[in-house]
Motif scaffolding. Structure first.
Motif, PDB file in Angstrom:
ATOM      1  N   ASP A  43       0.142  -9.554   0.851  1.00  0.00           N
ATOM      2  CA  ASP A  43       1.088  -8.514   0.502  1.00  0.00           C
ATOM      3  C   ASP A  43       0.463  -7.478  -0.428  1.00  0.00           C
ATOM      4  OD1 ASP A  43       2.665 -11.272   0.787  1.00  0.00           O
ATOM      5  OD2 ASP A  43       3.782  -9.609   1.639  1.00  0.00           O
ATOM      6  N   LEU A  44      -0.330  -7.958  -1.356  1.00  0.00           N
ATOM      7  CA  LEU A  44      -1.014  -7.041  -2.250  1.00  0.00           C
ATOM      8  C   LEU A  44      -1.970  -6.168  -1.451  1.00  0.00           C
ATOM      9  CD1 LEU A  44      -1.233  -6.400  -5.242  1.00  0.00           C
ATOM     10  CD2 LEU A  44      -3.039  -8.078  -5.417  1.00  0.00           C
ATOM     11  N   ARG A  45      -2.687  -6.804  -0.544  1.00  0.00           N
ATOM     12  CA  ARG A  45      -3.621  -6.044   0.282  1.00  0.00           C
ATOM     13  C   ARG A  45      -2.876  -5.045   1.161  1.00  0.00           C
ATOM     14  NH1 ARG A  45      -8.097  -9.111   3.502  1.00  0.00           N
ATOM     15  NH2 ARG A  45      -7.089 -11.100   3.190  1.00  0.00           N
ATOM     16  N   ASP A  46      -1.724  -5.445   1.623  1.00  0.00           N
ATOM     17  CA  ASP A  46      -0.943  -4.524   2.455  1.00  0.00           C
ATOM     18  C   ASP A  46      -0.671  -3.232   1.712  1.00  0.00           C
ATOM     19  OD1 ASP A  46      -0.812  -5.982   4.691  1.00  0.00           O
ATOM     20  OD2 ASP A  46       1.209  -6.759   4.363  1.00  0.00           O
ATOM     21  N   TYR A  47      -0.290  -3.382   0.457  1.00  0.00           N
ATOM     22  CA  TYR A  47      -0.018  -2.182  -0.324  1.00  0.00           C
ATOM     23  C   TYR A  47      -1.279  -1.349  -0.500  1.00  0.00           C
ATOM     24  CZ  TYR A  47       4.694  -3.580  -1.558  1.00  0.00           C
ATOM     25  OH  TYR A  47       6.011  -3.891  -1.501  1.00  0.00           O
ATOM     26  N   LEU A  48      -2.364  -2.010  -0.844  1.00  0.00           N
ATOM     27  CA  LEU A  48      -3.600  -1.262  -1.105  1.00  0.00           C
ATOM     28  C   LEU A  48      -4.055  -0.493   0.123  1.00  0.00           C
ATOM     29  CD1 LEU A  48      -5.656  -3.800  -3.258  1.00  0.00           C
ATOM     30  CD2 LEU A  48      -4.538  -1.721  -4.018  1.00  0.00           C
ATOM     31  N   THR A  49      -3.909  -1.108   1.294  1.00  0.00           N
ATOM     32  CA  THR A  49      -4.415  -0.438   2.495  1.00  0.00           C
ATOM     33  C   THR A  49      -3.547   0.734   2.921  1.00  0.00           C
ATOM     34  OG1 THR A  49      -3.273  -2.058   3.838  1.00  0.00           O
ATOM     35  CG2 THR A  49      -5.621  -2.417   3.455  1.00  0.00           C
ATOM     36  N   GLN A  50      -2.388   0.884   2.311  1.00  0.00           N
ATOM     37  CA  GLN A  50      -1.575   2.054   2.620  1.00  0.00           C
ATOM     38  C   GLN A  50      -2.161   3.310   1.963  1.00  0.00           C
ATOM     39  OE1 GLN A  50       1.417   1.857   4.481  1.00  0.00           O
ATOM     40  NE2 GLN A  50       0.793  -0.260   4.842  1.00  0.00           N
ATOM     41  N   LEU A  51      -3.044   3.100   0.998  1.00  0.00           N
ATOM     42  CA  LEU A  51      -3.561   4.235   0.243  1.00  0.00           C
ATOM     43  C   LEU A  51      -4.824   4.786   0.884  1.00  0.00           C
ATOM     44  CD1 LEU A  51      -3.291   2.737  -3.365  1.00  0.00           C
ATOM     45  CD2 LEU A  51      -1.652   4.215  -2.203  1.00  0.00           C
ATOM     46  N   PRO A  52      -5.012   6.098   0.822  1.00  0.00           N
ATOM     47  CA  PRO A  52      -6.295   6.658   1.256  1.00  0.00           C
ATOM     48  C   PRO A  52      -7.417   6.082   0.394  1.00  0.00           C
ATOM     49  CG  PRO A  52      -4.670   8.388   0.967  1.00  0.00           C
ATOM     50  CD  PRO A  52      -4.071   7.141   0.404  1.00  0.00           C
ATOM     51  N   GLU A  53      -8.606   6.080   0.968  1.00  0.00           N
ATOM     52  CA  GLU A  53      -9.721   5.370   0.352  1.00  0.00           C
ATOM     53  C   GLU A  53     -10.011   5.838  -1.083  1.00  0.00           C
ATOM     54  OE1 GLU A  53     -13.046   4.400   3.002  1.00  0.00           O
ATOM     55  OE2 GLU A  53     -14.184   5.600   1.584  1.00  0.00           O
ATOM     56  N   ALA A  54     -10.060   7.160  -1.281  1.00  0.00           N
ATOM     57  CA  ALA A  54     -10.428   7.675  -2.602  1.00  0.00           C
ATOM     58  C   ALA A  54      -9.364   7.305  -3.648  1.00  0.00           C
ATOM     59  CB  ALA A  54     -10.599   9.189  -2.535  1.00  0.00           C
ATOM     60  N   ARG A  55      -8.109   7.387  -3.242  1.00  0.00           N
ATOM     61  CA  ARG A  55      -7.038   7.050  -4.189  1.00  0.00           C
ATOM     62  C   ARG A  55      -7.042   5.554  -4.491  1.00  0.00           C
ATOM     63  NH1 ARG A  55      -2.095  10.541  -1.509  1.00  0.00           N
ATOM     64  NH2 ARG A  55      -3.083  12.571  -1.722  1.00  0.00           N
ATOM     65  N   ARG A  56      -7.318   4.772  -3.455  1.00  0.00           N
ATOM     66  CA  ARG A  56      -7.337   3.328  -3.679  1.00  0.00           C
ATOM     67  C   ARG A  56      -8.447   2.955  -4.659  1.00  0.00           C
ATOM     68  NH1 ARG A  56      -7.788   1.248   1.280  1.00  0.00           N
ATOM     69  NH2 ARG A  56     -10.035   1.142   1.147  1.00  0.00           N
ATOM     70  N   ALA A  57      -9.618   3.596  -4.492  1.00  0.00           N
ATOM     71  CA  ALA A  57     -10.730   3.285  -5.395  1.00  0.00           C
ATOM     72  C   ALA A  57     -10.342   3.623  -6.829  1.00  0.00           C
ATOM     73  CB  ALA A  57     -11.971   4.058  -4.967  1.00  0.00           C
ATOM     74  N   ALA A  58      -9.697   4.779  -7.019  1.00  0.00           N
ATOM     75  CA  ALA A  58      -9.297   5.171  -8.378  1.00  0.00           C
ATOM     76  C   ALA A  58      -8.319   4.148  -8.962  1.00  0.00           C
ATOM     77  CB  ALA A  58      -8.666   6.563  -8.346  1.00  0.00           C
TER      78      ALA A  58
END
Lengths: 495, 192
Positions: free
Chosen positions: B124-139
């Protein structure tokens, strides 16, 4: 608590995230507000879970009520459906339409109508009383059965259901917000992508209901009516006839009769489900062309892209190209490429030649006489690009093509390592991975260490632990200081 | 398993740098899961993360002579982050050969390649993270998972601090919407 409080909470936490120091009174207020506001508490919980994930993933906890909307939505529906499960199994034709009419979908986005299609059929497969083949639509309420064969159907372009031999299932598709497969007998394997918001997927037997979102699992009905559920990936909810329910996380197995008995996945279970799992992975799309493979004599074993698919007559969808191989004891095996050019159906009949001696492996001659129009480096580049794009199926086909068309090239050798890693990782097909790593080792080269490490991981995934242990010991002797060796030692330590 | 103190960490690093295989093994054992979490969080894709984890561990072993004993995790985290971001960029460039019209900064990762059976992160945590564009997720990951400052993130991701703040704010807002939207479907609260 007001909406204004939440707005203030969001603004303050955003400022803090951006590096601003908050006064102590604001920090106190933030904590107090989060205790009274569920939404803000969830957000706080998300970030604390994220922190916990660093180096301690096992300590992660799922944020309360924070699953995807599909899941939650489905959970709400499930409670409504339970009472009807058994009745619907017995009197599907009468009860289901009325039930479906009575349900109102509260989905915020109405799902599109659901259709189903045969993706693959080998041997004797029937839709109702008629023989079935790839490309045929699977009508609502029609019995889909395999007597002496195997079959897969695709539902809504995102669900693949493969039936083992001697199995029968019926589809309920009236309501676009739910897809129900009734398994009357035998065994099926489901491979399911995420469903659009508002749609749930259920498998029902006489004694159980299984609901899943984004997962891979098998359901079998034994002769005594007991239901066996094996979860290979993801999470599912299992419900027994007496309304007892249990959530399963992979890998796990559940025996469902009057009650639910959850046990760890036994050794060998993966192997038993491997064929159906491979089939469901290969039969993922209705894109391309319908291909009908026949042989004279009939009943030849067919492999498509190195995966055993059953016996002729066999029909399936081929996206762009596929390598097929037919073999029958006492006959010379034949193999060829099926290339899809314009999407029209392709029918091929192979005449097998009887041999006095057992046939030898003809894979090295697979493309003898075939016109070669591309270079190995170009093929390898294409495969790498496809992998980077995430198109793993097409990528695997290119790797195999490299191997069969340019067997002596360095690119072909490298492709076997890459293929093995792809099968282990992206495609989760350890048997195919094992074959690829073994192919490399038969020829040998500078990537022997990677191939051996790959074999060990594939064997573990296949539950062939004794062989994996033996090979692991040899690996540790030969490469004691390598990073893979450290991984193997850690695994041995964890065991 | 934590490195107990600076002295022990420095000693281990020195031995590993000198080629002591046992020390190298210990180092890899200690850092492996942490590195794996970082790679997985930044790359989002389990297959890429597995490859990248191996590369990061090799980088750490190669660079271990440069470790001077302040904080082993902080030192290895930076190597892990830099390497993972480099791999994410390489992957993005390869992907652009096919998707040249996509906006790089907003190119979301597919979550199809996730293996839900992997134990590394909560699905579930990963599900949320993968909704984000790569650059935003890294930040977001660097700030909230690894506690880097805005300036440190700017340095690691080679953008200005204001860009980091912008990415972080958008990531938080996007997540906020997802978390609140999911609550609407919470059966304990009734369907909307």
């Amino acid at each position: 608590m007001s909406a204004g409080d939440c707005q203030r909470w969001m603004a303050l936490t955003d400022h803090a995230a951006a590096g601003e120091d908050l006064p102590e009174k604001d920090q106190v207020w933030l904590a107090q507000h989060a205790r009274t506001c569920d939404d803000c508490a969830r957000e706080t919980h998300f970030y604390s879970s994220l922190r916990d994930a660093l180096g301690r993933p096992e300590m992660l906890v799922v944020p309360p009520h924070a699953a995807r909307p599909t899941n939650r939505h489905a959970s709400a529906r499930r409670a409504l459906l339970v009472g009807l499960a058994l009745a619907a199994c017995v009197a599907f034709a009468v009860e289901m339409p009325r039930y479906l009419r009575n349900r109102r979908s509260p989905s915020p986005v109405p799902p599109s109508p659901v259709t189903a299609q045969v993706l693959f059929a080998s041997g004797e497969v029937h839709l109702g009383p008629a023989m079935a083949g790839a490309g045929q639509r699977v009508p609502q309420g029609e019995r889909f059965s395999t007597d002496n064969g195997l079959a897969c159907m695709g539902i809504a372009s995102s669900i693949t259901v493969c039936l083992d031999g001697a199995s029968a299932a019926t589809l309920a598709l009236t309501d676009p917000s739910q897809v129900v497969v009734y398994l009357d007998r035998g065994r099926l394997m489901v491979r399911l992508d995420r469903q659009p918001a508002g749609r749930i997927f259920l498998v029902r037997t006489a004694q159980a209901e299984v609901q899943a979102v984004g997962t891979r699992f098998s359901v079998g009905v034994a002769g005594d009516g007991k239901t066996l559920v094996r979860l290979h990936e993801g999470k599912i909810a299992v419900r027994a006839a007496n309304h007892v329910s249990s959530d399963l996380a992979a890998p796990a197995q559940a025996d469902v009769s009057d009650d639910i008995r959850v046990t760890p996945m036994p050794a060998g279970a993966r192997g038993e489900d491997q064929l159906l799992s491979d089939l469901s992975a290969l039969s993922r799309t209705e894109k391309g062309a319908e291909v009908l493979l026949n042989s004279s004599p009939r009943g030849a074993d067919v492999t498509v892209d190195s995966t055993a698919m059953g016996k002729t007559p066999l029909s399936l969808f081929v996206d762009t190209s596929a390598h097929v191989r037919l073999s029958l004891p006492g006959y010379e095996p034949v193999s060829d490429w099926i290339d899809v050019t314009d999407g029209r159906p392709i029918e091929r009949t192979f005449t097998l030649t009887a041999l006095p001696a057992p046939p030898s492996d003809s894979s090295a001659r697979a493309t003898e006489g075939r016109h070669v129009a591309v270079s190995p480096s170009r093929l390898l580049g294409t495969a790498q690009a496809l992998r980077a794009r995430g198109d793993y199926d097409a990528c695997a086909r290119i790797y195999r093509r490299l191997w069969s068309e340019f067997p002596g090239s360095e690119e072909a050798k490298v492709s076997m390592i890459s293929l093995g890693e792809l099968e282990l990782g992206g495609r989760r097909r350890p048997a195919a991975a094992l074959e690829a790593f073994s192919a490399y080792l038969r020829i040998g080269g500078s990537l022997e260490r990677e191939a051996r490490f790959g074999r060990i991981r594939a064997l573990r995934m296949l539950d062939r632990d004794a062989e994996a242990d033996t090979e692991s010991d040899g690996f540790l002797r030969d490469y004691p200081t390598s990073v893979p060796a450290a991984v193997l030692r850690r695994h041995a330590h964890d065991k | 398993m934590a490195v107990r103190n600076e002295k022990e960490a420095l000693s281990l690093a020195d031995q590993a740098a000198a080629g002591d295989r046992s020390a190298q093994r210990q180092l890899v054992d200690r850092l492996h899961r942490r590195v794996q979490s970082i790679a997985l969080s930044i790359l989002g894709n389990a297959l890429d993360a597995e490859d990248t984890t191996q590369v990061i561990l090799m980088e750490i072993l190669k660079s271990v002579g440069g470790f001077r004993g302040d904080n082993l995790f902080a030192w290895s985290d930076r190597i892990a982050v830099r390497t993972a971001i480099r791999h994410a960029r390489q992957r993005r460039i390869r992907g652009l050969r096919f998707q040249s019209t996509e906006d790089i900064d907003n190119l979301p990762l597919s979550s199809d390649s996730f293996d839900p059976s992997e134990p590394d992160l909560s699905r579930d945590l990963r599900d949320y993270l993968t909704q984000l564009p790569e650059a935003r997720r890294a930040a977001l990951v660097l700030r909230h998972m690894m506690d880097f400052s805005i300036d440190e993130i700017a340095e690691l991701t080679e953008v200005s601090p204001n860009t980091v703040k912008d990415r972080l704010l958008h990531a938080r807002q996007q997540l906020r919407k997802l978390i609140r939207r999911d609550r609407l479907f919470d059966p304990s609260r009734g369907t909307p």
